[in-house]
Motif scaffolding. Structure first.
Motif, PDB file in Angstrom:
ATOM      1  N   GLN A   1       0.851  -1.179   0.000  1.00  0.00           N
ATOM      2  CA  GLN A   1       0.000   0.000   0.000  1.00  0.00           C
ATOM      3  C   GLN A   1       0.888   1.230   0.000  1.00  0.00           C
ATOM      4  O   GLN A   1       1.988   1.204   0.573  1.00  0.00           O
ATOM      5  N   ASN A   2       0.384   2.307  -0.559  1.00  0.00           N
ATOM      6  CA  ASN A   2       1.063   3.586  -0.440  1.00  0.00           C
ATOM      7  C   ASN A   2       0.875   4.072   0.995  1.00  0.00           C
ATOM      8  O   ASN A   2      -0.241   4.150   1.486  1.00  0.00           O
ATOM      9  N   SER A   3       1.979   4.385   1.677  1.00  0.00           N
ATOM     10  CA  SER A   3       1.878   4.731   3.103  1.00  0.00           C
ATOM     11  C   SER A   3       1.232   6.080   3.354  1.00  0.00           C
ATOM     12  O   SER A   3       0.772   6.361   4.464  1.00  0.00           O
ATOM     13  N   GLY A   4       1.213   6.939   2.298  1.00  0.00           N
ATOM     14  CA  GLY A   4       0.624   8.252   2.477  1.00  0.00           C
ATOM     15  C   GLY A   4       1.579   9.200   3.202  1.00  0.00           C
ATOM     16  O   GLY A   4       2.789   8.972   3.195  1.00  0.00           O
ATOM     17  N   PRO A   5       1.038  10.273   3.824  1.00  0.00           N
ATOM     18  CA  PRO A   5      -0.387  10.482   4.009  1.00  0.00           C
ATOM     19  C   PRO A   5      -1.096  10.934   2.742  1.00  0.00           C
ATOM     20  O   PRO A   5      -0.521  11.639   1.927  1.00  0.00           O
ATOM     21  N   LEU A   6      -2.333  10.474   2.625  1.00  0.00           N
ATOM     22  CA  LEU A   6      -3.201  10.903   1.551  1.00  0.00           C
ATOM     23  C   LEU A   6      -4.127  11.964   2.133  1.00  0.00           C
ATOM     24  O   LEU A   6      -4.839  11.687   3.091  1.00  0.00           O
ATOM     25  N   SER A   7      -4.066  13.146   1.578  1.00  0.00           N
ATOM     26  CA  SER A   7      -4.885  14.246   2.068  1.00  0.00           C
ATOM     27  C   SER A   7      -5.958  14.593   1.057  1.00  0.00           C
ATOM     28  O   SER A   7      -5.647  14.790  -0.125  1.00  0.00           O
ATOM     29  N   VAL A   8      -7.210  14.654   1.514  1.00  0.00           N
ATOM     30  CA  VAL A   8      -8.317  15.038   0.643  1.00  0.00           C
ATOM     31  C   VAL A   8      -9.175  16.053   1.381  1.00  0.00           C
ATOM     32  O   VAL A   8      -9.256  16.028   2.612  1.00  0.00           O
ATOM     33  N   PRO A   9      -9.830  16.959   0.651  1.00  0.00           N
ATOM     34  CA  PRO A   9     -10.720  17.911   1.314  1.00  0.00           C
ATOM     35  C   PRO A   9     -12.031  17.239   1.690  1.00  0.00           C
ATOM     36  O   PRO A   9     -12.443  16.247   1.095  1.00  0.00           O
ATOM     37  N   GLU A  10     -12.657  17.767   2.697  1.00  0.00           N
ATOM     38  CA  GLU A  10     -13.956  17.258   3.142  1.00  0.00           C
ATOM     39  C   GLU A  10     -14.943  17.271   1.975  1.00  0.00           C
ATOM     40  O   GLU A  10     -15.026  18.238   1.216  1.00  0.00           O
ATOM     41  N   GLY A  11     -15.685  16.164   1.822  1.00  0.00           N
ATOM     42  CA  GLY A  11     -16.657  16.048   0.749  1.00  0.00           C
ATOM     43  C   GLY A  11     -16.125  15.403  -0.509  1.00  0.00           C
ATOM     44  O   GLY A  11     -16.897  15.008  -1.386  1.00  0.00           O
ATOM     45  N   ALA A  12     -14.816  15.253  -0.610  1.00  0.00           N
ATOM     46  CA  ALA A  12     -14.206  14.652  -1.805  1.00  0.00           C
ATOM     47  C   ALA A  12     -14.211  13.125  -1.706  1.00  0.00           C
ATOM     48  O   ALA A  12     -14.580  12.545  -0.687  1.00  0.00           O
ATOM     49  N   ILE A  13     -13.790  12.490  -2.798  1.00  0.00           N
ATOM     50  CA  ILE A  13     -13.648  11.035  -2.816  1.00  0.00           C
ATOM     51  C   ILE A  13     -12.197  10.682  -2.490  1.00  0.00           C
ATOM     52  O   ILE A  13     -11.268  11.189  -3.111  1.00  0.00           O
ATOM     53  N   ALA A  14     -12.026   9.808  -1.513  1.00  0.00           N
ATOM     54  CA  ALA A  14     -10.694   9.300  -1.184  1.00  0.00           C
ATOM     55  C   ALA A  14     -10.535   7.932  -1.839  1.00  0.00           C
ATOM     56  O   ALA A  14     -11.432   7.086  -1.758  1.00  0.00           O
ATOM     57  N   SER A  15      -9.415   7.729  -2.497  1.00  0.00           N
ATOM     58  CA  SER A  15      -9.146   6.474  -3.195  1.00  0.00           C
ATOM     59  C   SER A  15      -7.899   5.821  -2.626  1.00  0.00           C
ATOM     60  O   SER A  15      -6.812   6.397  -2.671  1.00  0.00           O
ATOM     61  N   LEU A  16      -8.067   4.630  -2.066  1.00  0.00           N
ATOM     62  CA  LEU A  16      -6.974   3.906  -1.423  1.00  0.00           C
ATOM     63  C   LEU A  16      -6.710   2.630  -2.209  1.00  0.00           C
ATOM     64  O   LEU A  16      -7.654   1.913  -2.567  1.00  0.00           O
ATOM     65  N   ASN A  17      -5.440   2.358  -2.469  1.00  0.00           N
ATOM     66  CA  ASN A  17      -5.089   1.240  -3.339  1.00  0.00           C
ATOM     67  C   ASN A  17      -4.209   0.217  -2.639  1.00  0.00           C
ATOM     68  O   ASN A  17      -3.474   0.542  -1.699  1.00  0.00           O
ATOM     69  N   CYS A  18      -4.271  -1.000  -3.159  1.00  0.00           N
ATOM     70  CA  CYS A  18      -3.564  -2.120  -2.539  1.00  0.00           C
ATOM     71  C   CYS A  18      -3.256  -3.151  -3.625  1.00  0.00           C
ATOM     72  O   CYS A  18      -4.114  -3.445  -4.461  1.00  0.00           O
ATOM     73  N   THR A  19      -2.042  -3.674  -3.622  1.00  0.00           N
ATOM     74  CA  THR A  19      -1.699  -4.783  -4.513  1.00  0.00           C
ATOM     75  C   THR A  19      -1.186  -5.944  -3.671  1.00  0.00           C
ATOM     76  O   THR A  19      -0.648  -5.739  -2.577  1.00  0.00           O
ATOM     77  N   TYR A  20      -1.372  -7.155  -4.193  1.00  0.00           N
ATOM     78  CA  TYR A  20      -0.952  -8.343  -3.448  1.00  0.00           C
ATOM     79  C   TYR A  20      -0.209  -9.288  -4.368  1.00  0.00           C
ATOM     80  O   TYR A  20      -0.412  -9.281  -5.581  1.00  0.00           O
ATOM     81  N   SER A  21       0.650 -10.104  -3.785  1.00  0.00           N
ATOM     82  CA  SER A  21       1.544 -10.929  -4.598  1.00  0.00           C
ATOM     83  C   SER A  21       1.036 -12.352  -4.827  1.00  0.00           C
ATOM     84  O   SER A  21       1.393 -12.981  -5.830  1.00  0.00           O
TER      85      SER A  21
END
Lengths: 111, 110
Positions: free
Chosen positions: B6-26
């Protein structure tokens, strides 16, 4: 409904002292039980898991041990704590092929 | 060795926006996929799970799975400051064991 109890919530222990953390699950039978450790700012590390009474699998060689004396009881122990044993310890349970649920955790500081 | 990234971030988004979190596996043998939310000092809380390719929606959360690409994501719509937490991606294999990613820290700005 099922609940998982883990205690104590926080623990401060000197290096070389023993450790015993206990976890119990209510409302289910024959769960899979797990001990995880999370170091500060790090991911979850699986320490032990158990699929039944007396059945323990260790994932990481270390000075910790686990026991399952009863179906819904899982205990994490150490005879002599190291500084590196500090962390957030989490007990978890799961029915086979279902979801994993965590207890509230124990924050262990070894000084 | 089975890995979940996973991307460790931090991921910052404004209130009301869509947050997109990603993950890959082996591990291509992975069977089930989970998203946990963890507030600072607290234990992880299960918020979504997905077993089949495609999308699964639950309230403001949508989990997406693409087994061919070995990719799973979590979308949070209408993000709220209370969504600020670390999100852990987890994968379960045939052996009933879970492998966790390192987590992505999300910050929703008022």
């Amino acid at each position: 409904s099922q609940t998982i109890h883990q205690w104590p919530a926080t623990l401060v222990q000197p290096v070389g002292s023993p450790l015993s953390l206990e976890c119990t699950v209510e409302g289910t039978s024959n769960p899979n039980l797990y001990w995880y450790r999370q170091a500060a700012g790090r991911g979850l590390q699986l320490l032990f898991y158990s699929v039944g009474i007396g059945q323990i699998s260790s994932e990481v060689p270390q000075n910790l041990s686990a026991s399952r004396p009863q179906d819904r009881q899982f205990i994490l122990s150490s005879k002599k704590l190291l500084l590196s044993d500090s962390g957030f310890y989490l007990c978890a349970w799961m029915r086979p092929n279902e979801k994993l649920f965590f207890g509230s955790g124990t924050q262990l500081s070894v000084l | 060795q089975k890995e979940v990234e996973q991307n460790s971030g931090p991921l910052s988004v404004p209130e009301g926006a869509i947050a997109s979190l990603n993950c890959t596996y082996s591990d291509r043998g992975s069977q089930s996929f989970f998203w946990y939310r963890q507030y600072s000092g607290k234990s992880p809380e299960l918020i979504m799970f997905i077993y089949s390719n495609g999308d699964k929606e639950d309230g403001r959360f949508t989990a997406q799975l693409n087994k061919a690409s070995q990719y799973v994501s979590l979308l949070i719509r209408d993000s709220q400051p209370s969504d600020s937490a670390t999100y852990l991606c987890a994968v379960r294999d045939y052996g009933q064991n879970f492998v966790f990613g390192p987590g992505t820290r999300l910050s929703v700005l008022p």
